[in-house]
Design a protein around this motif. Structure first.
Motif, PDB file in Angstrom:
ATOM      1  N   LYS A  50      -4.896  -4.615   2.434  1.00 55.13           N
ATOM      2  CA  LYS A  50      -5.656  -3.599   1.692  1.00 55.13           C
ATOM      3  C   LYS A  50      -6.105  -2.449   2.579  1.00 55.13           C
ATOM      4  N   TYR A  51      -6.744  -2.809   3.650  1.00 54.30           N
ATOM      5  CA  TYR A  51      -7.471  -1.782   4.403  1.00 54.30           C
ATOM      6  C   TYR A  51      -6.657  -0.976   5.418  1.00 54.30           C
ATOM      7  N   PRO A  52      -6.041  -1.619   6.398  1.00 54.58           N
ATOM      8  CA  PRO A  52      -5.403  -0.794   7.430  1.00 54.58           C
ATOM      9  C   PRO A  52      -4.144  -0.119   6.930  1.00 54.58           C
ATOM     10  N   GLU A  76      -4.847 -10.916   4.999  1.00 52.54           N
ATOM     11  CA  GLU A  76      -5.092 -10.469   3.615  1.00 52.54           C
ATOM     12  C   GLU A  76      -5.809  -9.119   3.597  1.00 52.54           C
ATOM     13  N   LEU A  77      -6.803  -9.029   4.460  1.00 50.16           N
ATOM     14  CA  LEU A  77      -7.569  -7.775   4.517  1.00 50.16           C
ATOM     15  C   LEU A  77      -6.686  -6.612   4.960  1.00 50.16           C
ATOM     16  N   ARG A  78      -5.812  -6.915   5.913  1.00 52.03           N
ATOM     17  CA  ARG A  78      -4.925  -5.851   6.425  1.00 52.03           C
ATOM     18  C   ARG A  78      -4.017  -5.282   5.340  1.00 52.03           C
ATOM     19  N   GLU A  94      -7.597 -16.162  10.405  1.00 54.46           N
ATOM     20  CA  GLU A  94      -6.374 -15.393  10.692  1.00 54.46           C
ATOM     21  C   GLU A  94      -5.702 -14.972   9.385  1.00 54.46           C
ATOM     22  N   GLN A  95      -5.619 -15.917   8.500  1.00 54.33           N
ATOM     23  CA  GLN A  95      -4.996 -15.641   7.197  1.00 54.33           C
ATOM     24  C   GLN A  95      -5.832 -14.624   6.403  1.00 54.33           C
ATOM     25  N   GLY A  96      -7.156 -14.796   6.505  1.00 54.06           N
ATOM     26  CA  GLY A  96      -8.054 -13.866   5.818  1.00 54.06           C
ATOM     27  C   GLY A  96      -7.896 -12.448   6.340  1.00 54.06           C
ATOM     28  N   TRP A  97      -7.741 -12.327   7.668  1.00 54.77           N
ATOM     29  CA  TRP A  97      -7.550 -11.004   8.273  1.00 54.77           C
ATOM     30  C   TRP A  97      -6.238 -10.382   7.800  1.00 54.77           C
ATOM     31  N   LYS A 111      -3.857   1.980   4.814  1.00 57.10           N
ATOM     32  CA  LYS A 111      -4.126   3.423   4.714  1.00 57.10           C
ATOM     33  C   LYS A 111      -3.990   4.089   6.068  1.00 57.10           C
ATOM     34  N   GLU A 112      -4.461   3.395   7.083  1.00 60.64           N
ATOM     35  CA  GLU A 112      -4.390   3.996   8.423  1.00 60.64           C
ATOM     36  C   GLU A 112      -2.958   4.105   8.906  1.00 60.64           C
TER      37      GLU A 112
END
Lengths: 182, 452
Positions: free
Chosen positions: B34-36, B30-32, B25-28, B38-39
């Motif tokens: 960076k990635y989403p 973190e990813l969010r 959950e924490q990793g997601w 932009k969306e």
């Protein structure tokens, strides 16, 4: 891990840019990705960053993934390459810890059975960066010395040398480890 | 029997095959970061464009409707003054002696019915300005007796309607119609069910020559009024929404959007001065190609960070990796341009001018990594710094404007497609960015009758 059918559906949804499905894919392959990255990078923080970068690459290029192929090998390749890129940016491969010639000692296999992930990470950290890379690439991820040479930009023969030395170092460290444990 | 090497390999594979530490959950999350991001950043732009387009449409319909009413009045007034259709009428024989009954079939071409009261009043006043004419009859009988003229007016739903009628009074016995031109009746009658018997008021008579003169004067006046009406629309308004790309050198172009209002002032027949105000978002992104003026700001920023290094790390300035910079500015734009219509048809224009800006908010994000070769084999330490600022700054003429506008008539108004290019003349914002942009403005011009 999802079964093959549900994985295909999951990937199809990810191709449509469905964020919820991307999250699901992430969580289902989180452990797999982190396990590979941590072998190469040695600590969780770096491994998580490399894993996340890999997931981003997957989400961005998932359209190019052919669903007739297995997802895991494709993803593994991305994970390994991303980890190597990450390492390449932050270190100099030229450094090497020279090992004195050691005589391999026989280690009882029951000792190996009992070593934990943390023990392995500790052992790996004792190797120098290049030995760890080559060991992981060759022994665990199944790359050939030729491929390793190309990936790490070193001669094939050097790859062999690093592997031999990595193995010797691990034997030595395991012996110490087993003695210590006993 | 397996060797210790093989055992080790299998153990490593097994242990790391699914190395789930329970922090997915924490990793997601973190990813969010960076990635989403932009969306989610894209959404407001499209929402903004959508809202702007909707506002444009609503405003367009509103103004279009308002304009229709105005132009309708003008047309009506002109028509009342100018249009007269005369149809021959059927003569009626009267059996009564010493009385002339002239039945008039009057066709009024310029009858225009409106339910709005004020409109009716205007019509009435417009008609009242026209001097009344009366059918000129030469017969004593017609004068001496109380002539009754029956006017059949074709009206619809009007309580008061102006009627410009031509009357031909024809009498086999004693009534002689002077002439078609001379025999004119303008009746401003209360109509009841479409047919009313009206007592003819005493109205001064005009000769043919006088009538023609008067008619000419009326026509001239009516033309003047129209001219005046056009004169008042010398200044028109545009509402516009635009989407455009910001770029700097070979960095990735960033999509941005804006909305605003323009006023157009007619200088000469083919030359228009246009100025206005708008709100827009300007975004730039620099990946490993950061311009010097930003590098210096980043270096300064890094030095600040290094002034209190954590864990006494000695960072090397030469070990900076993955340098990137993102800027986002909400600005109020004040464009001023001259529009030239090269053709008489005025279906397109070329415009040039300058744009000035002041800033509602500015956000700058630096991403970089610093390596310490003395620690952790030179493992890079990712760094990020963000700067925010509120309303401040004014950059006069920070960019030039070169545009071509293509007019598309929509009813009484004009939709303008305006591709444009805005090369940077000066720097923008706190970080002195030189941002050029290119894009497309969609403008809605509230003018009516074409020309701006």
């Amino acid at each position: 891990m999802p079964d093959n059918e549900s994985l295909i559906e999951l990937i199809a949804s990810c191709k449509k840019g469905n964020l919820r499905q991307q999250e699901l894919l992430y969580k289902q392959f989180y452990g797999y990705a982190l396990g590979i990255c941590i072998r190469y990078l040695g600590n969780r923080e770096d491994a998580l960053e490399a894993a996340n970068d890999s997931f981003i690459k997957v989400f961005k290029s998932i359209d190019s993934f052919n669903q007739e192929n297995d997802f895991k090998p494709w993803f593994r390749k991305i994970l390994v390459n991303t980890s190597l890129d990450y390492k390449r940016r932050s270190m100099r491969f030229s450094e090497a810890i020279e090992l004195t010639d050691t005589i391999p000692q026989s280690i009882h296999t029951s000792v190996i059975d009992k070593i934990s992930a943390q023990d392995i990470l500790d052992l790996m950290k004792s190797l120098n960066e290049m030995q760890r890379m080559v060991f992981n690439l060759y022994e665990i991820d199944g790359y050939s010395h030729k491929e390793i040479g190309s990936l790490l930009n070193i001669p094939e023969s050097s790859s062999r040398t690093y592997l031999t030395r990595a193995k010797q170092a691990l034997q030595q460290l395991l012996t110490t480890h087993s003695i210590y444990k006993r | 029997m397996k060797t210790s090497d093989e055992e080790l390999k299998e153990q490593i594979s097994a242990v790391f095959e699914d190395y789930d530490d329970g922090l997915g959950e924490q990793g997601w999350a973190e990813l969010r970061k960076k990635y989403p991001a932009k969306e989610t950043k894209k959404l407001p732009i499209w929402w903004l464009s959508g809202i702007a387009a909707s506002l444009l449409l609503v405003a367009g319909l509103y103004f279009s409707n308002a304009f229709d009413k105005d132009t309708e009045k003008v047309i009506l007034r002109a028509a009342t003054a100018q249009k007269e259709h005369i149809l021959p009428e059927e003569p009626k024989q009267s059996n009564q002696e010493n009385a002339t009954i002239t039945e008039l079939d009057t066709i009024t071409a310029a009858i225009h019915s409106h339910s709005a009261k004020n409109k009716s009043v205007k019509q009435e006043s417009a008609v009242n300005k026209i001097p009344p004419y009366i059918a000129q009859t030469t017969t004593a009988a017609a004068i001496n007796t109380s002539s009754t003229k029956e006017i059949n007016s074709a009206v619809s739903n009007s309580t008061i309607a102006p009627t410009t009628a031509s009357v031909i009074a024809e009498n086999n016995n004693s009534v002689i119609a002077a002439s078609n031109n001379e025999a004119k009746v303008i009746a401003n009658n209360e109509i009841n069910n479409g047919a009313v018997v009206v007592e003819q008021p005493s109205i001064p008579k005009l000769s043919t020559e006088e009538f023609l003169k008067e008619e000419s004067r009326l026509l001239a006046n009516s033309t003047n009024k129209d001219t005046k009406k056009n004169g008042t629309s010398k200044t028109t308004l545009d509402v516009f929404t635009g989407t455009f790309f910001n770029y700097y050198d070979d960095n990735e172009a960033k999509l941005s959007a804006g909305i605003g209002l323009n006023a157009n002032v007619k200088v000469t027949k083919n030359l228009i001065l246009s100025f206005g105000a708008g709100i827009s978002q300007n975004k730039v992104s620099f990946e490993n190609n950061v311009p010097a003026q930003i590098s210096s700001a980043m270096t300064s920023s890094k030095n600040n960070a290094l002034s209190a290094p954590s864990n006494s790390f000695a960072y090397s300035a030469t070990a900076t990796n993955d340098l990137s910079f993102n800027g986002s500015m909400w600005s109020i734009d004040l464009p001023m341009v001259i529009k030239l219509y090269p053709t008489n048809k005025q279906d397109f224009y070329i415009s040039t001018g300058v744009n000035s800006s002041t800033y509602l908010s500015q956000k700058y994000t630096y991403n970089y990594s610093l390596s310490n070769f003395a620690v952790q084999n030179g493992t890079a330490q990712p760094q990020q710094q963000t700067e925010h600022s509120g309303l401040k700054g004014f950059d006069f003429a920070n960019s030039a404007i070169i545009a071509i506008g293509i007019n598309q008539n929509i009813g009484k108004n004009i939709l303008i497609f305006e591709p444009y290019y805005k090369p940077a003349l000066n720097a923008m914002g706190d970080k002195n960015l030189r941002i050029s942009s290119a894009g497309l403005n969609l403008k809605f011009n509230f003018n009516g009758n074409g020309k701006k």
